[in-house]
Scaffold this active site. Structure first.
Site, PDB file in Angstrom:
ATOM      1  N   GLY A  19       0.837  -1.206   0.000  1.00  0.00           N
ATOM      2  CA  GLY A  19       0.000   0.000   0.000  1.00  0.00           C
ATOM      3  C   GLY A  19       0.863   1.244   0.000  1.00  0.00           C
ATOM      4  O   GLY A  19       0.509   2.261   0.589  1.00  0.00           O
ATOM      5  N   ASP A  43      -1.967  -7.222  -5.067  1.00  0.00           N
ATOM      6  CA  ASP A  43      -3.169  -7.176  -4.237  1.00  0.00           C
ATOM      7  C   ASP A  43      -2.900  -8.114  -3.064  1.00  0.00           C
ATOM      8  O   ASP A  43      -2.824  -9.335  -3.251  1.00  0.00           O
ATOM      9  CB  ASP A  43      -4.371  -7.655  -5.064  1.00  0.00           C
ATOM     10  CG  ASP A  43      -5.653  -7.718  -4.243  1.00  0.00           C
ATOM     11  OD1 ASP A  43      -5.587  -7.657  -3.003  1.00  0.00           O
ATOM     12  OD2 ASP A  43      -6.722  -7.850  -4.859  1.00  0.00           O
ATOM     13  N   VAL A  44      -2.745  -7.545  -1.871  1.00  0.00           N
ATOM     14  CA  VAL A  44      -2.313  -8.367  -0.727  1.00  0.00           C
ATOM     15  C   VAL A  44      -3.341  -9.424  -0.314  1.00  0.00           C
ATOM     16  O   VAL A  44      -3.003 -10.360   0.408  1.00  0.00           O
ATOM     17  CB  VAL A  44      -1.930  -7.502   0.510  1.00  0.00           C
ATOM     18  CG1 VAL A  44      -0.726  -6.624   0.218  1.00  0.00           C
ATOM     19  CG2 VAL A  44      -3.112  -6.688   1.005  1.00  0.00           C
ATOM     20  N   ASN A  60       1.232  -2.390   5.338  1.00  0.00           N
ATOM     21  CA  ASN A  60       0.518  -1.125   5.499  1.00  0.00           C
ATOM     22  C   ASN A  60      -0.802  -1.068   4.726  1.00  0.00           C
ATOM     23  O   ASN A  60      -1.695  -0.312   5.098  1.00  0.00           O
ATOM     24  CB  ASN A  60       1.452   0.018   5.035  1.00  0.00           C
ATOM     25  CG  ASN A  60       0.713   1.307   4.809  1.00  0.00           C
ATOM     26  OD1 ASN A  60       0.386   2.037   5.739  1.00  0.00           O
ATOM     27  ND2 ASN A  60       0.390   1.601   3.538  1.00  0.00           N
ATOM     28  N   SER A  84      -4.371  -0.103  14.095  1.00  0.00           N
ATOM     29  CA  SER A  84      -5.106   1.152  14.305  1.00  0.00           C
ATOM     30  C   SER A  84      -5.552   1.213  15.761  1.00  0.00           C
ATOM     31  O   SER A  84      -5.786   0.162  16.384  1.00  0.00           O
ATOM     32  CB  SER A  84      -6.347   1.181  13.409  1.00  0.00           C
ATOM     33  OG  SER A  84      -7.220   2.216  13.822  1.00  0.00           O
ATOM     34  N   TYR A 137     -13.617  -3.156  10.183  1.00  0.00           N
ATOM     35  CA  TYR A 137     -12.282  -2.548  10.273  1.00  0.00           C
ATOM     36  C   TYR A 137     -11.656  -2.799  11.649  1.00  0.00           C
ATOM     37  O   TYR A 137     -10.486  -3.187  11.754  1.00  0.00           O
ATOM     38  CB  TYR A 137     -12.416  -1.049  10.007  1.00  0.00           C
ATOM     39  CG  TYR A 137     -11.109  -0.290   9.946  1.00  0.00           C
ATOM     40  CD1 TYR A 137     -10.296  -0.356   8.817  1.00  0.00           C
ATOM     41  CD2 TYR A 137     -10.693   0.513  11.008  1.00  0.00           C
ATOM     42  CE1 TYR A 137      -9.106   0.352   8.752  1.00  0.00           C
ATOM     43  CE2 TYR A 137      -9.511   1.222  10.957  1.00  0.00           C
ATOM     44  CZ  TYR A 137      -8.722   1.143   9.828  1.00  0.00           C
ATOM     45  OH  TYR A 137      -7.534   1.845   9.771  1.00  0.00           O
ATOM     46  N   ALA A 189     -12.328  -5.170  13.807  1.00  0.00           N
ATOM     47  CA  ALA A 189     -12.001  -6.598  13.953  1.00  0.00           C
ATOM     48  C   ALA A 189     -10.713  -6.916  13.198  1.00  0.00           C
ATOM     49  O   ALA A 189      -9.841  -7.640  13.699  1.00  0.00           O
ATOM     50  CB  ALA A 189     -13.146  -7.462  13.428  1.00  0.00           C
ATOM     51  N   LYS A 218      -8.239  -4.881  12.493  1.00  0.00           N
ATOM     52  CA  LYS A 218      -7.070  -4.248  13.104  1.00  0.00           C
ATOM     53  C   LYS A 218      -6.728  -4.881  14.466  1.00  0.00           C
ATOM     54  O   LYS A 218      -5.558  -4.906  14.863  1.00  0.00           O
ATOM     55  CB  LYS A 218      -7.294  -2.736  13.224  1.00  0.00           C
ATOM     56  CG  LYS A 218      -7.378  -2.026  11.867  1.00  0.00           C
ATOM     57  CD  LYS A 218      -6.089  -2.207  11.070  1.00  0.00           C
ATOM     58  CE  LYS A 218      -6.064  -1.393   9.790  1.00  0.00           C
ATOM     59  NZ  LYS A 218      -4.818  -1.592   9.022  1.00  0.00           N
ATOM     60  N   ILE A 233      -5.148  10.153  11.428  1.00  0.00           N
ATOM     61  CA  ILE A 233      -4.056  10.680  10.606  1.00  0.00           C
ATOM     62  C   ILE A 233      -4.614  11.296   9.327  1.00  0.00           C
ATOM     63  O   ILE A 233      -5.508  10.719   8.693  1.00  0.00           O
ATOM     64  CB  ILE A 233      -3.057   9.538  10.240  1.00  0.00           C
ATOM     65  CG1 ILE A 233      -2.594   8.760  11.488  1.00  0.00           C
ATOM     66  CG2 ILE A 233      -1.870  10.087   9.447  1.00  0.00           C
ATOM     67  CD1 ILE A 233      -1.807   9.528  12.516  1.00  0.00           C
TER      68      ILE A 233
HETATM   69  N1  LIG Z   1      -5.386   7.474   8.077  1.00  0.00           N
HETATM   70  C1  LIG Z   1      -5.645   7.097   9.309  1.00  0.00           C
HETATM   71  O1  LIG Z   1      -6.186   7.884  10.117  1.00  0.00           O
HETATM   72  C2  LIG Z   1      -5.299   5.722   9.787  1.00  0.00           C
HETATM   73  C3  LIG Z   1      -5.492   5.439  11.141  1.00  0.00           C
HETATM   74  C4  LIG Z   1      -5.159   4.172  11.616  1.00  0.00           C
HETATM   75  C5  LIG Z   1      -4.661   3.222  10.755  1.00  0.00           C
HETATM   76  N2  LIG Z   1      -4.496   3.513   9.437  1.00  0.00           N
HETATM   77  C6  LIG Z   1      -3.969   2.452   8.587  1.00  0.00           C
HETATM   78  O2  LIG Z   1      -2.821   2.894   7.909  1.00  0.00           O
HETATM   79  C7  LIG Z   1      -2.707   2.212   6.651  1.00  0.00           C
HETATM   80  C8  LIG Z   1      -2.556   3.231   5.535  1.00  0.00           C
HETATM   81  O3  LIG Z   1      -3.707   4.067   5.534  1.00  0.00           O
HETATM   82  P1  LIG Z   1      -3.786   5.458   4.761  1.00  0.00           P
HETATM   83  O4  LIG Z   1      -4.504   6.383   5.647  1.00  0.00           O
HETATM   84  O5  LIG Z   1      -2.468   5.828   4.203  1.00  0.00           O
HETATM   85  O6  LIG Z   1      -4.814   5.038   3.604  1.00  0.00           O
HETATM   86  P2  LIG Z   1      -4.843   5.339   2.047  1.00  0.00           P
HETATM   87  O7  LIG Z   1      -6.213   4.954   1.608  1.00  0.00           O
HETATM   88  O8  LIG Z   1      -4.353   6.715   1.774  1.00  0.00           O
HETATM   89  O9  LIG Z   1      -3.760   4.305   1.462  1.00  0.00           O
HETATM   90  C9  LIG Z   1      -3.975   2.929   1.464  1.00  0.00           C
HETATM   91  C10 LIG Z   1      -3.162   2.305   0.335  1.00  0.00           C
HETATM   92  O10 LIG Z   1      -3.421   0.898   0.337  1.00  0.00           O
HETATM   93  C11 LIG Z   1      -3.618   0.491  -1.015  1.00  0.00           C
HETATM   94  N3  LIG Z   1      -4.430  -0.722  -1.064  1.00  0.00           N
HETATM   95  C12 LIG Z   1      -5.766  -0.837  -0.922  1.00  0.00           C
HETATM   96  N4  LIG Z   1      -6.153  -2.104  -1.109  1.00  0.00           N
HETATM   97  C13 LIG Z   1      -5.027  -2.820  -1.371  1.00  0.00           C
HETATM   98  C14 LIG Z   1      -4.784  -4.175  -1.660  1.00  0.00           C
HETATM   99  N5  LIG Z   1      -5.772  -5.072  -1.740  1.00  0.00           N
HETATM  100  N6  LIG Z   1      -3.493  -4.571  -1.871  1.00  0.00           N
HETATM  101  C15 LIG Z   1      -2.482  -3.684  -1.824  1.00  0.00           C
HETATM  102  N7  LIG Z   1      -2.666  -2.352  -1.575  1.00  0.00           N
HETATM  103  C16 LIG Z   1      -3.927  -1.942  -1.352  1.00  0.00           C
HETATM  104  C17 LIG Z   1      -4.310   1.668  -1.664  1.00  0.00           C
HETATM  105  O11 LIG Z   1      -4.214   1.607  -3.092  1.00  0.00           O
HETATM  106  C18 LIG Z   1      -3.560   2.833  -1.041  1.00  0.00           C
HETATM  107  O12 LIG Z   1      -2.411   3.177  -1.793  1.00  0.00           O
HETATM  108  C19 LIG Z   1      -3.959   1.353   6.539  1.00  0.00           C
HETATM  109  O13 LIG Z   1      -3.681   0.037   6.958  1.00  0.00           O
HETATM  110  C20 LIG Z   1      -4.919   2.010   7.502  1.00  0.00           C
HETATM  111  O14 LIG Z   1      -5.901   1.118   7.963  1.00  0.00           O
HETATM  112  C21 LIG Z   1      -4.799   4.746   8.936  1.00  0.00           C
END
Ligand SMILES: NC(=O)c1ccc[n+]([C@@H]2O[C@H](COP(=O)([O-])OP(=O)(O)OC[C@H]3O[C@@H](n4cnc5c(N)ncnc54)[C@H](O)[C@@H]3O)[C@@H](O)[C@H]2O)c1
Length: 245
Positions: free
Chosen positions: A11, A61-62, A88, A140, A153, A155, A157, A186
């Protein structure tokens, strides 16, 4: 801090993953930027190469085990071995339980939880053989606290924290550290979807009274990837401005 190390960031095409990929590269790592969206991964890898560091983009695609195997093989073929894996990639499909469709549950769990299982499994053999490695899972605070409207989500995390602690126990004797980061609220595309009203409500619960940045999370990932954290495993570091205390 990561001179000579090879890191994979899933990601990595945008948001927190992109910030981690760029920071790791600035600290000497060769970075495999992976994303389900090939174009964004290519862009980030190109940005890293422009800065003079080594990087390659690999679409993956993970949620698909075979694609994760191919990703790890591509990384090894290109750079020899994998030292750091950052799980990530993550998605949301929010709704209250009574309105949540089975497909929304399956979709989120297949990426956020099974994706971590797939990538850990694909990377583990190589790391065990070399008797070293770092796995950093992005969980998260919602996995710690729960959140109405995010049963899938939260569950997923919470499950990531379970995977982290279990693998820390399974891999400790092989010199592999497995840790998680629990970001709070974030500023990324994921949280840009929220209305101004919910944003204001959430901010009230953060002692720092503001959102964190992708770089705040990347800094914690760098710590967990580098020798400063050698004796830390099975840990969950909150990066949340105090939100989940
Ligand atoms: N933004 C927040 O507030 C926040 C808070 C807690 C946790 N997180 C976690 O941090 C991580 C990154 O989040 P973010 O805010 O940068 O989100 P984002 O949506 O900006 O980025 C997520 C990335 O994951 C990629 N992705 C989606 N499905 C995928 C798949 N099947 N295989 C590979 N890649 C895939 C997307 O294309 C994207 O580039 C996530 O795991 C999210 O749950 C984010």
């Amino acid at each position: 801090m990561l001179q000579g190390k090879t890191a994979i960031v899933t990601g990595g095409g945008q948001g927190i993953g992109k910030a981690i990929a760029l920071l790791f590269a600035r600290n000497g790592a060769r970075v495999v930027v992976s994303d389900v969206v090939r174009e964004t991964a290519e862009k980030v890898a190109e940005e890293i190469r422009q800065s003079g560091a080594e990087s390659v983009a690999v679409a993956c695609d993970v949620s698909k085990a075979d694609q994760c195997e191919t990703l790890m093989k591509a990384a090894c073929d290109r750079f020899g071995s994998i030292d750091i894996l950052v799980n990530n990639a993550g998605v949301t499909r929010d709704n209250l339980l009574m309105r949540m469709k089975e497909e929304d549950w399956d979709f989120v769990l297949s990426i956020n939880l099974k994706g971590v299982f797939n990538c850990c499994k694909s990377v583990a053999r190589g790391m065990m053989k070399q008797r070293s490695g770092r796995i950093i899972n992005i969980s998260s605070v919602v996995g710690l606290m729960g959140n109405a409207g995010q049963v899938n989500y939260s569950a997923s995390k919470a499950g990531v924290i379970g995977i982290t602690k279990t693998l820390a126990k399974e891999f400790g004797s092989r010199g592999i550290n497995v840790n998680a980061i629990a970001p709070g609220f974030i500023q990324t595309a994921m949280t840009d979807k929220l209305s101004e009203e919910s944003r204001q409500q959430l901010v009230q619960f953060i002692p720092f009274q503001m959102l964190g940045s992708a770089d705040d999370v990347a800094n914690a990932a760098l710590f967990l990837a580098c020798p400063l954290s050698s004796y830390i495993t099975g840990e969950v570091i909150r990066v949340d401005g105090g939100m989940a205390m």
